[in-house]
Motif scaffolding. Sequence first.
Motif, mmCIF file in Angstrom:
data_model
loop_
_atom_site.group_PDB
_atom_site.id
_atom_site.type_symbol
_atom_site.label_atom_id
_atom_site.label_comp_id
_atom_site.label_asym_id
_atom_site.label_seq_id
_atom_site.Cartn_x
_atom_site.Cartn_y
_atom_site.Cartn_z
ATOM 1 N N GLU A 256 1.796 -28.592 3.015
ATOM 2 C CA GLU A 256 0.946 -27.819 3.923
ATOM 3 C C GLU A 256 0.945 -26.362 3.481
ATOM 4 N N PHE A 257 -0.251 -25.832 3.242
ATOM 5 C CA PHE A 257 -0.402 -24.447 2.799
ATOM 6 C C PHE A 257 -0.923 -23.602 3.947
ATOM 7 N N SER A 258 -0.439 -22.378 4.041
ATOM 8 C CA SER A 258 -0.849 -21.459 5.103
ATOM 9 C C SER A 258 -2.306 -21.043 4.900
ATOM 10 N N ARG A 259 -2.862 -20.415 5.907
ATOM 11 C CA ARG A 259 -4.246 -19.953 5.809
ATOM 12 C C ARG A 259 -4.394 -18.901 4.713
ATOM 13 N N THR A 260 -3.291 -18.227 4.366
ATOM 14 C CA THR A 260 -3.353 -17.229 3.286
ATOM 15 C C THR A 260 -3.548 -17.898 1.931
ATOM 16 N N ALA A 261 -2.791 -18.974 1.681
ATOM 17 C CA ALA A 261 -2.855 -19.653 0.391
ATOM 18 C C ALA A 261 -3.953 -20.706 0.322
ATOM 19 N N ALA A 262 -4.432 -21.148 1.484
ATOM 20 C CA ALA A 262 -5.390 -22.257 1.528
ATOM 21 C C ALA A 262 -6.615 -22.062 0.631
ATOM 22 N N PRO A 263 -7.256 -20.868 0.643
ATOM 23 C CA PRO A 263 -8.440 -20.712 -0.213
ATOM 24 C C PRO A 263 -8.138 -20.894 -1.696
ATOM 25 N N TRP A 264 -6.950 -20.447 -2.134
ATOM 26 C CA TRP A 264 -6.599 -20.558 -3.554
ATOM 27 C C TRP A 264 -6.401 -22.017 -3.957
ATOM 28 N N ILE A 265 -5.895 -22.816 -3.035
ATOM 29 C CA ILE A 265 -5.647 -24.233 -3.333
ATOM 30 C C ILE A 265 -6.925 -25.041 -3.223
ATOM 31 N N ALA A 266 -7.691 -24.798 -2.168
ATOM 32 C CA ALA A 266 -8.867 -25.618 -1.879
ATOM 33 C C ALA A 266 -9.977 -25.446 -2.909
ATOM 34 N N GLU A 267 -10.027 -24.301 -3.580
ATOM 35 C CA GLU A 267 -11.150 -24.057 -4.481
ATOM 36 C C GLU A 267 -10.925 -24.620 -5.883
ATOM 37 N N GLU A 268 -9.762 -25.238 -6.125
ATOM 38 C CA GLU A 268 -9.474 -25.768 -7.460
ATOM 39 C C GLU A 268 -9.282 -27.279 -7.424
ATOM 40 N N GLU A 269 -9.579 -27.923 -8.551
ATOM 41 C CA GLU A 269 -9.217 -29.336 -8.709
ATOM 42 C C GLU A 269 -7.935 -29.378 -9.535
ATOM 43 N N TRP A 270 -6.828 -29.596 -8.865
ATOM 44 C CA TRP A 270 -5.518 -29.564 -9.502
ATOM 45 C C TRP A 270 -5.165 -30.894 -10.152
ATOM 46 N N HIS A 271 -5.638 -31.991 -9.550
ATOM 47 C CA HIS A 271 -5.288 -33.321 -10.060
ATOM 48 C C HIS A 271 -6.322 -34.327 -9.555
ATOM 49 N N PRO A 272 -6.615 -35.371 -10.357
ATOM 50 C CA PRO A 272 -7.633 -36.349 -9.918
ATOM 51 C C PRO A 272 -7.312 -37.055 -8.609
ATOM 52 N N THR A 273 -6.016 -37.142 -8.249
ATOM 53 C CA THR A 273 -5.656 -37.884 -7.030
ATOM 54 C C THR A 273 -5.581 -37.005 -5.787
ATOM 55 N N GLU A 275 -6.099 -34.888 -2.397
ATOM 56 C CA GLU A 275 -6.896 -34.942 -1.169
ATOM 57 C C GLU A 275 -6.557 -33.705 -0.356
ATOM 58 N N ILE A 276 -7.588 -33.079 0.204
ATOM 59 C CA ILE A 276 -7.384 -31.845 0.973
ATOM 60 C C ILE A 276 -7.971 -32.020 2.366
ATOM 61 N N GLU A 277 -7.160 -31.677 3.375
ATOM 62 C CA GLU A 277 -7.577 -31.813 4.769
ATOM 63 C C GLU A 277 -7.369 -30.475 5.485
ATOM 64 N N PRO A 278 -8.401 -29.939 6.132
ATOM 65 C CA PRO A 278 -8.238 -28.666 6.848
ATOM 66 C C PRO A 278 -7.361 -28.832 8.081
ATOM 67 N N LEU A 279 -6.598 -27.798 8.412
ATOM 68 C CA LEU A 279 -5.728 -27.793 9.593
ATOM 69 C C LEU A 279 -6.290 -26.828 10.637
ATOM 70 N N PRO A 280 -5.966 -27.043 11.905
ATOM 71 C CA PRO A 280 -6.523 -26.205 12.988
ATOM 72 C C PRO A 280 -6.220 -24.721 12.837
ATOM 73 N N ASP A 281 -5.082 -24.363 12.227
ATOM 74 C CA ASP A 281 -4.708 -22.953 12.126
ATOM 75 C C ASP A 281 -5.327 -22.257 10.912
ATOM 76 N N GLY A 282 -6.210 -22.952 10.183
ATOM 77 C CA GLY A 282 -6.833 -22.346 9.008
ATOM 78 C C GLY A 282 -6.164 -22.719 7.706
ATOM 79 N N GLY A 283 -5.012 -23.383 7.791
ATOM 80 C CA GLY A 283 -4.339 -23.846 6.590
ATOM 81 C C GLY A 283 -4.928 -25.165 6.119
ATOM 82 N N ILE A 284 -4.290 -25.779 5.134
ATOM 83 C CA ILE A 284 -4.754 -27.075 4.642
ATOM 84 C C ILE A 284 -3.555 -27.994 4.402
ATOM 85 N N ARG A 285 -3.829 -29.297 4.477
ATOM 86 C CA ARG A 285 -2.850 -30.304 4.067
ATOM 87 C C ARG A 285 -3.291 -30.832 2.704
#
Length: 345
Positions: A256-273, A275-285
Amino acid sequence: MPWEEELERHGDQDRVARLVDIVLQLCQYPRQYNRAALAERYGVSERQITKDLQLLRDRLHLPIERDPGGRGYYLTSIPRLPALQLSLSEALALLLAAQAGHVVPGVSTQELHAALARLRAVLPEPFRELLDKVAHVRSPSSLDEQRRKRLRTLLEAMALRHTVEIVYRTASRGGDRARRQFDPYGIVPFGRSWYVIGWCHLRRAIRTFKVDRMEEIHDTRYPFKIRPEFSLRDFLTANWGIFDAPELPAEEVELEFSRTAAPWIAEEEWHPTQEIEPLPDGGIRFRVRVPITPDFVRWVLNYGVEVTVVRPEALREQILAHARGILHKYGARESTQTEAAGAAQ
């Protein structure tokens, strides 16, 4: 029968690679290779070299001549490639990709700069001005020449499918050096370095070697065949990064990434497998299935307090151990400084 079909009929892929390399050597090292030297380089007879040169003259119409002084063969003129028609989007894509080549030392700065200049010259003036503002040309470094020589030897061996013998310095075990034979399957940039992937005769397995740690590289001229079960694409997508970890099973990882790091993670394809899910606080799973390698652990550590390991527990323990180690190191240093300041008073 066209020469391509003739070669294909005989299934002579090694000859195709040899013909390409002969042309390259005559272009770059004119008059240095006679028939005997070429035969030794490729491990074939002088009669075969004569046939190869005749094919290059007759079928590809290359002006190959022999130096009257007996020093070797050369091209009386280097054929020019016809003008390449590119769309604006294709030219821009190639230009930006070529500029990216400046990032990793080992690519010839002089040759790449010349290629960039030619490519830039075909663009309309407004685009040239725009790109000049963002273009970054890396100054040559001490690594350039060493890497270029090593990469050239490896690329030639890979093209000819020749086993190489290397003296390799490990990153661990005190920098031990070992001589081993290696079949180069593929060369890839990673980080700011170059790595070669292939079959290690010593370990009898696929291994990845850093080019900079190869203190010696020698082409044995012994031919190899790529193992049929190997796929470079599958190899690169099965792991996190380029290092194989056959002893480590792939695991389901959830972060789980905080809302601060979420944009950096969500905008890249790190691995073919992934999956990214948004969290209510603005972070991502972030979910991914990979082996828990040191490379992956370092990637997680890079995000510090902005990431929480949900699973697996073994990864949580590794991150916690690193965190405790960092805390202990800096806590001990702070205590030492405090004691020194007290003693000074």
